[in-house]
Design a protein around this motif. Sequence first.
Motif, PDB file in Angstrom:
ATOM      1  N   THR A 188      23.766 -25.876 -16.168  1.00 13.04           N
ATOM      2  CA  THR A 188      24.692 -24.894 -15.595  1.00 13.04           C
ATOM      3  C   THR A 188      25.521 -25.581 -14.517  1.00 13.04           C
ATOM      4  OG1 THR A 188      23.083 -24.206 -13.929  1.00 13.04           O
ATOM      5  CG2 THR A 188      23.097 -22.956 -15.981  1.00 13.04           C
ATOM      6  N   GLY A 189      26.533 -24.868 -14.031  1.00  9.76           N
ATOM      7  CA  GLY A 189      27.437 -25.446 -13.035  1.00  9.76           C
ATOM      8  C   GLY A 189      28.633 -26.063 -13.731  1.00  9.76           C
ATOM      9  N   ASP A 233      24.727 -24.725  -7.462  1.00  9.42           N
ATOM     10  CA  ASP A 233      24.598 -24.890  -8.915  1.00  9.42           C
ATOM     11  C   ASP A 233      25.320 -26.188  -9.303  1.00  9.42           C
ATOM     12  OD1 ASP A 233      24.120 -24.548 -11.572  1.00  9.42           O
ATOM     13  OD2 ASP A 233      25.283 -22.693 -11.794  1.00  9.42           O
ATOM     14  N   ILE A 234      24.796 -27.282  -8.779  1.00 12.12           N
ATOM     15  CA  ILE A 234      25.410 -28.593  -9.014  1.00 12.12           C
ATOM     16  C   ILE A 234      24.829 -29.197 -10.291  1.00 12.12           C
ATOM     17  CG2 ILE A 234      25.702 -30.933  -8.094  1.00 12.12           C
ATOM     18  CD1 ILE A 234      25.571 -29.687  -5.271  1.00 12.12           C
ATOM     19  N   ARG A 235      25.679 -29.291 -11.272  1.00 10.81           N
ATOM     20  CA  ARG A 235      25.251 -29.767 -12.586  1.00 10.81           C
ATOM     21  C   ARG A 235      24.817 -31.233 -12.532  1.00 10.81           C
ATOM     22  NH1 ARG A 235      27.419 -26.872 -17.371  1.00 10.81           N
ATOM     23  NH2 ARG A 235      26.564 -27.877 -19.194  1.00 10.81           N
ATOM     24  N   GLY A 256      29.698 -24.985 -21.680  1.00 13.81           N
ATOM     25  CA  GLY A 256      29.580 -23.814 -20.800  1.00 13.81           C
ATOM     26  C   GLY A 256      28.271 -23.829 -20.037  1.00 13.81           C
ATOM     27  N   ASN A 257      27.839 -22.650 -19.629  1.00 13.07           N
ATOM     28  CA  ASN A 257      26.604 -22.537 -18.864  1.00 13.07           C
ATOM     29  C   ASN A 257      25.511 -21.869 -19.675  1.00 13.07           C
ATOM     30  OD1 ASN A 257      27.504 -23.758 -16.564  1.00 13.07           O
ATOM     31  ND2 ASN A 257      28.142 -21.843 -15.588  1.00 13.07           N
ATOM     32  N   LYS A 258      24.329 -22.448 -19.638  1.00 13.16           N
ATOM     33  CA  LYS A 258      23.171 -21.832 -20.263  1.00 13.16           C
ATOM     34  C   LYS A 258      22.792 -20.611 -19.421  1.00 13.16           C
ATOM     35  CE  LYS A 258      19.026 -23.686 -22.382  1.00 13.16           C
ATOM     36  NZ  LYS A 258      18.195 -24.899 -22.497  1.00 13.16           N
ATOM     37  N   LYS A 259      22.313 -19.539 -20.075  1.00 16.95           N
ATOM     38  CA  LYS A 259      21.938 -18.331 -19.333  1.00 16.95           C
ATOM     39  C   LYS A 259      20.416 -18.170 -19.319  1.00 16.95           C
ATOM     40  CE  LYS A 259      25.951 -15.700 -18.787  1.00 16.95           C
ATOM     41  NZ  LYS A 259      26.664 -16.852 -18.230  1.00 16.95           N
TER      42      LYS A 259
END
Length: 262
Positions: free
Chosen positions: A207-208, A218-220, A249-252
């Motif tokens: 994420t991020g 939320d630092i990827r 994208g971002n995983k949820k």
Amino acid sequence: MSNKNIKSDIQVLMYHQFVENVSDGGKIKLFITKKKFEWQLRILKFLKYETITFKDLKKIGLENRNKKRYIILTVDDGYKDNYSVLFPLLKKYNMKAVIYLVSGIDYNKWTIESDEEKKFSLMNLSEIKEMQRSGLVEFGGHTLTHPSLPSLTDKELYKEIIEDKKNLEEKLQEKLTSFAYPYGHITPRVKKMVKDAGYDFAVSTDTGTGIIEDDLFDIRRTAIDTGSLIGFLKKISPKYLNYRYKKYGNKKFKDKELGSKS
Ligand SMILES: [Zn+2]
């Protein structure tokens, strides 16, 4: 990665274990060999990268972070081999890393339970303090027992994040600057607890946006554990994390307190 909309930033790499031989590693393969890692450090030196920690980043100032070729090496869990294999190499090349400690247990209980992994010891306090004194290693929080945080109640979150930080700060006699979400599992509720704990930064995995200032909590990061030298060159390029975000994208993750029943 030729898309012009992809933005550059400091790349944040994620490691776990460092082993002399492949046979010393576990079956989940969360390790890199000493030889391969040393090559990576030499490549970073050759390309004139400067390894920094999150405390350094705070000092440099976010607005100045892209003026030099910085990179952040992060290491999760605090395995004993961080002391025996990683630390001598950091000293040899005068390079820095941030290590996220699981502080309430002294071995990898969570991967043994989930994957019947081999048993690996985590570092003890005197090893941690020696690394801290060197100035080459910054320590951050990674909870007491490595749970998937979204599945916990608020009370449990408080213990795993806020109490863990207080305990570690007392042991290290130093304020912690950054936190790593176990498994990269992050929800707004979890993130809020990490902010409330007083951290300045928190690192995730899938994420991020890959742009640090978009969300300091939320630092990827990019996993480096396995892979080739060519793959490594790709992963340290300044656009790689934002490219991953644009592509995947971002995983949820599901949050217990917000209604998901499990
Ligand atoms: Zn971890």
